[in-house]
Design a protein around this motif. Structure first.
Motif, PDB file in Angstrom:
ATOM      1  N   GLY A  39       0.804  -1.222   0.000  1.00 23.03           N
ATOM      2  CA  GLY A  39       0.000   0.000   0.000  1.00 23.03           C
ATOM      3  C   GLY A  39       0.829   1.261   0.000  1.00 23.03           C
ATOM      4  N   VAL A  40       1.950   1.246   0.716  1.00 19.34           N
ATOM      5  CA  VAL A  40       2.729   2.472   0.861  1.00 19.34           C
ATOM      6  C   VAL A  40       3.430   2.865  -0.437  1.00 19.34           C
ATOM      7  CG1 VAL A  40       4.928   1.457   1.574  1.00 19.34           C
ATOM      8  CG2 VAL A  40       4.212   3.672   2.514  1.00 19.34           C
ATOM      9  N   ILE A  41       3.559   1.940  -1.391  1.00 17.15           N
ATOM     10  CA  ILE A  41       4.201   2.312  -2.647  1.00 17.15           C
ATOM     11  C   ILE A  41       3.227   2.989  -3.600  1.00 17.15           C
ATOM     12  CG2 ILE A  41       5.879   0.436  -2.438  1.00 17.15           C
ATOM     13  CD1 ILE A  41       4.399  -1.099  -4.577  1.00 17.15           C
ATOM     14  N   ALA A  42       1.939   3.011  -3.266  1.00 21.13           N
ATOM     15  CA  ALA A  42       0.964   3.640  -4.163  1.00 21.13           C
ATOM     16  C   ALA A  42      -0.120   4.429  -3.447  1.00 21.13           C
ATOM     17  CB  ALA A  42       0.306   2.571  -5.049  1.00 21.13           C
ATOM     18  N   LEU A  43      -0.468   4.034  -2.198  1.00 19.09           N
ATOM     19  CA  LEU A  43      -1.588   4.677  -1.503  1.00 19.09           C
ATOM     20  C   LEU A  43      -1.384   6.168  -1.229  1.00 19.09           C
ATOM     21  CD1 LEU A  43      -4.353   3.561  -0.560  1.00 19.09           C
ATOM     22  CD2 LEU A  43      -2.738   1.843  -1.322  1.00 19.09           C
ATOM     23  N   PRO A  44      -0.157   6.674  -1.005  1.00 16.89           N
ATOM     24  CA  PRO A  44      -0.026   8.125  -0.840  1.00 16.89           C
ATOM     25  C   PRO A  44      -0.596   8.906  -2.021  1.00 16.89           C
ATOM     26  CG  PRO A  44       1.970   7.055  -0.108  1.00 16.89           C
ATOM     27  CD  PRO A  44       1.125   5.983  -0.741  1.00 16.89           C
ATOM     28  N   ALA A  45      -0.428   8.375  -3.233  1.00 13.42           N
ATOM     29  CA  ALA A  45      -0.948   9.051  -4.422  1.00 13.42           C
ATOM     30  C   ALA A  45      -2.462   8.960  -4.484  1.00 13.42           C
ATOM     31  CB  ALA A  45      -0.327   8.451  -5.678  1.00 13.42           C
ATOM     32  N   LEU A  46      -3.027   7.773  -4.210  1.00 10.58           N
ATOM     33  CA  LEU A  46      -4.478   7.616  -4.266  1.00 10.58           C
ATOM     34  C   LEU A  46      -5.167   8.463  -3.204  1.00 10.58           C
ATOM     35  CD1 LEU A  46      -4.920   3.778  -4.913  1.00 10.58           C
ATOM     36  CD2 LEU A  46      -5.113   5.653  -6.549  1.00 10.58           C
ATOM     37  N   ALA A  47      -4.570   8.539  -2.011  1.00 11.27           N
ATOM     38  CA  ALA A  47      -5.157   9.350  -0.944  1.00 11.27           C
ATOM     39  C   ALA A  47      -5.090  10.826  -1.292  1.00 11.27           C
ATOM     40  CB  ALA A  47      -4.434   9.084   0.370  1.00 11.27           C
ATOM     41  N   ALA A  48      -3.958  11.279  -1.849  1.00 15.56           N
ATOM     42  CA  ALA A  48      -3.824  12.676  -2.254  1.00 15.56           C
ATOM     43  C   ALA A  48      -4.788  13.013  -3.385  1.00 15.56           C
ATOM     44  CB  ALA A  48      -2.384  12.967  -2.678  1.00 15.56           C
ATOM     45  N   GLN A  49      -5.021  12.062  -4.268  1.00 16.42           N
ATOM     46  CA  GLN A  49      -5.981  12.273  -5.352  1.00 16.42           C
ATOM     47  C   GLN A  49      -7.393  12.446  -4.793  1.00 16.42           C
ATOM     48  OE1 GLN A  49      -6.677   8.892  -7.979  1.00 16.42           O
ATOM     49  NE2 GLN A  49      -6.716  10.261  -9.742  1.00 16.42           N
ATOM     50  N   ALA A  50      -7.714  11.724  -3.727  1.00 14.30           N
ATOM     51  CA  ALA A  50      -9.051  11.780  -3.149  1.00 14.30           C
ATOM     52  C   ALA A  50      -9.284  13.036  -2.320  1.00 14.30           C
ATOM     53  CB  ALA A  50      -9.291  10.544  -2.280  1.00 14.30           C
ATOM     54  N   ALA A  51      -8.258  13.493  -1.569  1.00 13.99           N
ATOM     55  CA  ALA A  51      -8.482  14.585  -0.610  1.00 13.99           C
ATOM     56  C   ALA A  51      -7.443  15.686  -0.665  1.00 13.99           C
ATOM     57  CB  ALA A  51      -8.541  14.014   0.805  1.00 13.99           C
ATOM     58  N   GLY A  52      -6.451  15.603  -1.571  1.00 13.97           N
ATOM     59  CA  GLY A  52      -5.425  16.637  -1.612  1.00 13.97           C
ATOM     60  C   GLY A  52      -4.568  16.604  -0.358  1.00 13.97           C
ATOM     61  N   PRO A  53      -3.965  17.731   0.044  1.00 20.51           N
ATOM     62  CA  PRO A  53      -3.141  17.758   1.263  1.00 20.51           C
ATOM     63  C   PRO A  53      -3.908  17.331   2.508  1.00 20.51           C
ATOM     64  CG  PRO A  53      -2.725  19.718  -0.055  1.00 20.51           C
ATOM     65  CD  PRO A  53      -3.891  19.013  -0.694  1.00 20.51           C
ATOM     66  N   ALA A  54      -5.239  17.492   2.501  1.00 21.45           N
ATOM     67  CA  ALA A  54      -6.045  17.071   3.649  1.00 21.45           C
ATOM     68  C   ALA A  54      -5.970  15.565   3.876  1.00 21.45           C
ATOM     69  CB  ALA A  54      -7.493  17.491   3.454  1.00 21.45           C
ATOM     70  N   SER A  55      -5.458  14.822   2.910  1.00 17.58           N
ATOM     71  CA  SER A  55      -5.285  13.377   3.095  1.00 17.58           C
ATOM     72  C   SER A  55      -4.338  13.085   4.247  1.00 17.58           C
ATOM     73  CB  SER A  55      -4.761  12.726   1.813  1.00 17.58           C
ATOM     74  OG  SER A  55      -3.480  13.239   1.469  1.00 17.58           O
ATOM     75  N   LEU A  56      -3.484  14.057   4.601  1.00 10.29           N
ATOM     76  CA  LEU A  56      -2.581  13.871   5.739  1.00 10.29           C
ATOM     77  C   LEU A  56      -3.374  13.661   7.031  1.00 10.29           C
ATOM     78  CD1 LEU A  56       0.169  16.551   4.991  1.00 10.29           C
ATOM     79  CD2 LEU A  56       0.209  14.088   4.519  1.00 10.29           C
ATOM     80  N   LEU A  57      -4.554  14.283   7.132  1.00  8.44           N
ATOM     81  CA  LEU A  57      -5.399  14.068   8.305  1.00  8.44           C
ATOM     82  C   LEU A  57      -5.942  12.641   8.324  1.00  8.44           C
ATOM     83  CD1 LEU A  57      -7.399  17.433   8.477  1.00  8.44           C
ATOM     84  CD2 LEU A  57      -5.356  16.748   9.763  1.00  8.44           C
ATOM     85  N   ALA A  58      -6.208  12.074   7.132  1.00 16.02           N
ATOM     86  CA  ALA A  58      -6.658  10.684   7.061  1.00 16.02           C
ATOM     87  C   ALA A  58      -5.542   9.749   7.516  1.00 16.02           C
ATOM     88  CB  ALA A  58      -7.103  10.346   5.639  1.00 16.02           C
ATOM     89  N   TRP A  59      -4.322  10.025   7.071  1.00 17.94           N
ATOM     90  CA  TRP A  59      -3.179   9.229   7.523  1.00 17.94           C
ATOM     91  C   TRP A  59      -3.042   9.299   9.039  1.00 17.94           C
ATOM     92  CZ3 TRP A  59      -0.367   5.768   4.906  1.00 17.94           C
ATOM     93  CH2 TRP A  59      -0.327   5.843   3.508  1.00 17.94           C
ATOM     94  N   LEU A  60      -3.117  10.520   9.590  1.00 11.57           N
ATOM     95  CA  LEU A  60      -2.993  10.689  11.031  1.00 11.57           C
ATOM     96  C   LEU A  60      -4.106   9.949  11.768  1.00 11.57           C
ATOM     97  CD1 LEU A  60      -1.632  12.011  13.462  1.00 11.57           C
ATOM     98  CD2 LEU A  60      -3.057  14.035  13.086  1.00 11.57           C
ATOM     99  N   GLY A  61      -5.331  10.040  11.247  1.00 11.15           N
ATOM    100  CA  GLY A  61      -6.455   9.351  11.880  1.00 11.15           C
ATOM    101  C   GLY A  61      -6.262   7.847  11.918  1.00 11.15           C
ATOM    102  N   LEU A  62      -5.749   7.270  10.811  1.00 12.38           N
ATOM    103  CA  LEU A  62      -5.528   5.822  10.779  1.00 12.38           C
ATOM    104  C   LEU A  62      -4.398   5.405  11.714  1.00 12.38           C
ATOM    105  CD1 LEU A  62      -7.036   3.621   9.072  1.00 12.38           C
ATOM    106  CD2 LEU A  62      -7.468   5.955   8.355  1.00 12.38           C
ATOM    107  N   VAL A  63      -3.368   6.274  11.838  1.00  8.39           N
ATOM    108  CA  VAL A  63      -2.287   5.977  12.788  1.00  8.39           C
ATOM    109  C   VAL A  63      -2.833   5.954  14.212  1.00  8.39           C
ATOM    110  CG1 VAL A  63      -0.151   6.862  13.822  1.00  8.39           C
ATOM    111  CG2 VAL A  63      -0.414   6.836  11.338  1.00  8.39           C
ATOM    112  N   LEU A  64      -3.673   6.941  14.547  1.00 14.57           N
ATOM    113  CA  LEU A  64      -4.256   6.997  15.892  1.00 14.57           C
ATOM    114  C   LEU A  64      -5.188   5.805  16.132  1.00 14.57           C
ATOM    115  CD1 LEU A  64      -5.007  10.825  16.201  1.00 14.57           C
ATOM    116  CD2 LEU A  64      -3.111   9.532  17.197  1.00 14.57           C
TER     117      LEU A  64
END
Length: 447
Positions: A39-64
């Protein structure tokens, strides 16, 4: 990845702690290897495509979310050290039929997950060699055929090699972050939420793929020297390592690539090329291929054995039971998994929709299994304890993720309904249903 059909302890029983060999550090390495994946070799792009820079909040939420989720499954593994993993806990809490649903969700997630993983690797090969979508499709098909043939002859990637591949991925991630960080620009954070705030939920649904695996090491709980102490500590260390790596890669992708982060098919290769230059894209493609080969092998080997166990125990047609015994090759189940995987790859290639639908179908199944596991924890763990509170929080968060999955939630719902209908049909036909003693074995499908 493991399968098991052993009878575990009853509700409220605390089994005698077995004496295993795994240490805290070895367990941490296994956890990191299970969660860090393709996932990490491609999911950063798919997440950014879905939410732009706000995808970083999705990453943080999943880490928490990983904190209570890992705590819940490590507590279950420490209390019920059985190779059946999630199916064992679900069986103790809700019975053999619910355990059969867990088995179906795992089994029918693989035909969607494996071709998606192959597509991710194909994007790195296309980035290095050219050829566009044709190269992507050919690479994915070649990987599917390779792992199917290898498993048909009983060849599997060893656990030690899987860990080597995981270490390779960690090195690749750190190299990409360190090399590209000098090119980071804060202005790439604007606009922060170009697709609106609800898009963060869509990104989070995609990112579940990257965080699936916290239940993985519960299959090996009995192999720890002191499961009650070592398993929770290993889980905690792994959450810290995985969380920091994922956040570092996601943040670097957004800050360095800017708007292009959402269109980069091989984001790690682009970060390495920016920071180092030269032939790093070829090296990144080779690393992606090796990692994906090991991951897909784990998917196919575990799913094939799981399908045979489901057939043996009455949750799938008995025709699939061939190869369910230890040391046997489950070629019939493997043929079903391989055929469905090839069909999924062909449909998405012809429709030109990319791997995103396959990812969401797979993550919908993962989240369903997590929901059942967390619900089982609420019945099995001591009320009022910290693990019990973690399970409650995890269940609420997982239900929210199910909602965020949207229409793709139909897939695990269809799988669940199909499993229950099949069991009812077998019962009406006078055939034995799932074994209430052995339950249904499940296999962890690593990314």
């Amino acid at each position: 990845m493991s399968t098991s059909s052993t009878q575990g302890p009853g509700i409220g029983d605390i089994p005698a702690q077995p004496v295993g060999r795994l240490t805290i550090w070895q367990g941490t390495a296994l956890y990191v290897g299970a969660v860090l994946g393709t996932g990490v070799i491609a999911l950063p792009a798919l997440a950014a495509q879905a939410a732009g820079p706000a995808s970083l909040l999705a990453w943080l939420g999943l880490v928490l979310l990983s904190v209570p989720l890992a705590a819940t499954f490590s507590a279950l593994g420490a209390r019920f050290p059985d190779g059946g993993g999630v199916s064992t806990y679900v069986r103790h809490a809700f019975g053999a039929r619910a355990a059969a649903v867990v088995g179906w969700c795992f089994y029918f997630a693989v035909p969607a997950g494996a071709p998606a993983a192959g597509t991710f690797a194909g994007a790195y090969v296309a980035s290095a060699l050219g050829g566009g979508q044709r190269t992507v499709a050919v690479t994915a098909a070649a990987l599917l055929i390779l792992v199917a043939v290898a498993n048909a002859f009983g060849l599997t990637v060893s656990g030690r090699l899987q860990l080597v591949l995981a270490v390779l991925l960690v090195v690749l991630l750190l190299a990409a972050v360190v090399a590209a960080l000098p090119h980071a620009r804060l202005e790439n954070l604007r606009p922060f939420a170009p697709h609106g705030w609800p898009a963060i939920g869509s990104a989070a649904a995609l990112l579940v793929w990257s965080f699936a695996g916290w239940e993985a090491i519960t299959h090996l709980a009995a192999d720890f020297r002191r499961p009650a102490r070592d398993l929770p500590r290993a889980a905690g260390l792994a959450v810290a390592v995985v969380g920091l790596l994922y956040l570092a890669v996601a943040a670097t992708s957004v800050l360095v690539l800017g708007p292009a982060a959402g269109t980069a098919e091989a984001p790690l290769a682009e970060l390495l090329a920016l920071g180092i230059g030269g032939t790093v894209q070829v090296l990144a493609a080779a690393a992606a291929l090796l990692l994906t080969l090991g991951t897909m092998n784990a998917y196919f080997a575990g799913a094939a054995k799981l399908g045979a166990a489901l057939g043996r125990d009455g949750a799938l047609p008995a025709w699939l039971a061939q190869g369910s015994n230890a040391g046997e090759v489950p070629r019939r189940s493997l043929a079903v998994v391989s055929g469905l995987s090839g069909l999924a790859l062909a449909v998405t290639t012809v429709a030109d929709v990319g791997p995103q639908p396959l990812v969401l179908l797979t993550t919908g199944s993962f989240v369903t299994v997590y929901a059942l596991g967390a619900a089982a924890a609420l019945r099995l763990l001591p009320r009022g304890s910290l693990p019990h509170r973690c399970a409650l929080f995890a269940l609420v968060a997982v239900v929210l993720l199910l909602v965020m999955t949207g229409w793709y939630l139909l897939w695990p719902l269809i799988v669940t309904a199909s499993a229950l209908c099949y069991l009812r049909w077998r019962s009406a036909a006078g055939s034995p249903g799932p074994d209430p003693v052995h339950g249904i074995a499940t296999a962890d499908c690593q990314k």
